[in-house]
Design a protein around this motif. Sequence first.
Motif, PDB file in Angstrom:
ATOM      1  N   VAL A  47       8.014  -7.935  -2.461  1.00 27.53           N
ATOM      2  CA  VAL A  47       6.560  -8.052  -2.334  1.00 27.53           C
ATOM      3  C   VAL A  47       5.857  -6.743  -2.683  1.00 27.53           C
ATOM      4  O   VAL A  47       4.687  -6.741  -3.090  1.00 27.53           O
ATOM      5  CB  VAL A  47       6.152  -8.516  -0.916  1.00 27.53           C
ATOM      6  N   ALA A  48       6.555  -5.618  -2.519  1.00 28.53           N
ATOM      7  CA  ALA A  48       5.937  -4.325  -2.805  1.00 28.53           C
ATOM      8  C   ALA A  48       6.111  -3.892  -4.252  1.00 28.53           C
ATOM      9  O   ALA A  48       5.387  -3.008  -4.735  1.00 28.53           O
ATOM     10  CB  ALA A  48       6.524  -3.255  -1.879  1.00 28.53           C
ATOM     11  N   LEU A  49       7.039  -4.518  -4.962  1.00 25.88           N
ATOM     12  CA  LEU A  49       7.374  -4.076  -6.316  1.00 25.88           C
ATOM     13  C   LEU A  49       6.198  -4.070  -7.286  1.00 25.88           C
ATOM     14  O   LEU A  49       6.090  -3.155  -8.116  1.00 25.88           O
ATOM     15  CB  LEU A  49       8.512  -4.948  -6.865  1.00 25.88           C
ATOM     16  N   PRO A  50       5.274  -5.055  -7.240  1.00 26.19           N
ATOM     17  CA  PRO A  50       4.139  -5.006  -8.170  1.00 26.19           C
ATOM     18  C   PRO A  50       3.267  -3.762  -8.017  1.00 26.19           C
ATOM     19  O   PRO A  50       2.517  -3.424  -8.944  1.00 26.19           O
ATOM     20  CB  PRO A  50       3.348  -6.278  -7.821  1.00 26.19           C
ATOM     21  N   ALA A  51       3.366  -3.078  -6.879  1.00 26.36           N
ATOM     22  CA  ALA A  51       2.580  -1.866  -6.685  1.00 26.36           C
ATOM     23  C   ALA A  51       3.090  -0.711  -7.536  1.00 26.36           C
ATOM     24  O   ALA A  51       2.350   0.242  -7.798  1.00 26.36           O
ATOM     25  CB  ALA A  51       2.596  -1.465  -5.206  1.00 26.36           C
ATOM     26  N   VAL A  52       4.351  -0.795  -7.982  1.00 24.95           N
ATOM     27  CA  VAL A  52       4.934   0.301  -8.762  1.00 24.95           C
ATOM     28  C   VAL A  52       4.235   0.467 -10.110  1.00 24.95           C
ATOM     29  O   VAL A  52       3.754   1.567 -10.429  1.00 24.95           O
ATOM     30  CB  VAL A  52       6.456   0.104  -8.935  1.00 24.95           C
ATOM     31  N   GLY A 105       0.810  -1.218   0.000  1.00 22.77           N
ATOM     32  CA  GLY A 105       0.000   0.000   0.000  1.00 22.77           C
ATOM     33  C   GLY A 105       0.838   1.261   0.000  1.00 22.77           C
ATOM     34  O   GLY A 105       0.519   2.245  -0.680  1.00 22.77           O
ATOM     35  N   ILE A 106       1.925   1.255   0.765  1.00 25.98           N
ATOM     36  CA  ILE A 106       2.810   2.428   0.825  1.00 25.98           C
ATOM     37  C   ILE A 106       3.430   2.702  -0.540  1.00 25.98           C
ATOM     38  O   ILE A 106       3.456   3.843  -1.020  1.00 25.98           O
ATOM     39  CB  ILE A 106       3.911   2.211   1.885  1.00 25.98           C
ATOM     40  N   LEU A 128      15.118   0.872  -3.654  1.00 23.89           N
ATOM     41  CA  LEU A 128      15.003  -0.330  -4.480  1.00 23.89           C
ATOM     42  C   LEU A 128      13.704  -0.358  -5.280  1.00 23.89           C
ATOM     43  O   LEU A 128      13.689  -0.760  -6.450  1.00 23.89           O
ATOM     44  CB  LEU A 128      15.096  -1.577  -3.602  1.00 23.89           C
ATOM     45  N   THR A 129      12.609   0.049  -4.660  1.00 20.76           N
ATOM     46  CA  THR A 129      11.322  -0.006  -5.356  1.00 20.76           C
ATOM     47  C   THR A 129      11.132   1.169  -6.307  1.00 20.76           C
ATOM     48  O   THR A 129      10.368   1.071  -7.267  1.00 20.76           O
ATOM     49  CB  THR A 129      10.159  -0.036  -4.345  1.00 20.76           C
TER      50      THR A 129
END
Length: 239
Positions: free
Chosen positions: A194-199, A9-10, A48-49
């Motif tokens: 795990v957060a990368l797909p949010a980009v 979400g962040i 990184l993201t």
Amino acid sequence: MLLTIVAFGIVLLGAFAQTVSGFGYALVTVPLFTMATDPRTAVVVTALTDIGLTVTAALRDRAHVRWRVAGSLTGTALLGLPVGLLVLATVAEDVLSVLIAVVVLGCVALVASGARLRTGPLGIGAVGVLVGVLTAATGTNGPPLVAAFHSLGYDPRTFRATLAAIFSGIGLVGLAGFAAIGRIDAEVLWLSLVALPAVPLGWWLGNLVFDRIRPLVFRRIVLVGLIGSAGVALAAAAG
């Protein structure tokens, strides 16, 4: 599991904000990640993201990039990176948390004031060095560039494209610096993965509204949100 959802979400919120306004990714993500994890992890996960977003944006809008200015700012930023890495590696976590929150609030004030900076060689050089320090120490490197580009009178697409080009160059070197001081560990890699797909999702959502909302209006919304996130992070650090 909760942390992975929060991380997604962040990053989604940060990617959306940067795609629409041209800046704001680190200003959104670093304070929020600081509250969810710790300040050093927050800075490196953000880097990184973010790199995929900035490189994609720079390549996509490369025709609108002011390459001479981007090259000058990236080159001088490299002079400030070692100082920022030293701060990240040596400053206590609670002090770093407060520093991040204070820098974010200062950056918000700088952007909100519409301040104009000197755009001669000396002024551009000073902005570049400051950007390098902030990139490694706090991850929040956009507002000095926003003020500089405001002084240069860039239109929204040139503004966004040139920022992306600079963030790409500095970001890649910054990641090498984080690796050199041992800040890219298993936790950082997992959260980033795990957060990368949010980009791309945030980029897609941001592009839907980029041509449908006045940049000034959205920028004000982003600034209000940043004040809130920085204030909460500062209160958490103080507590």
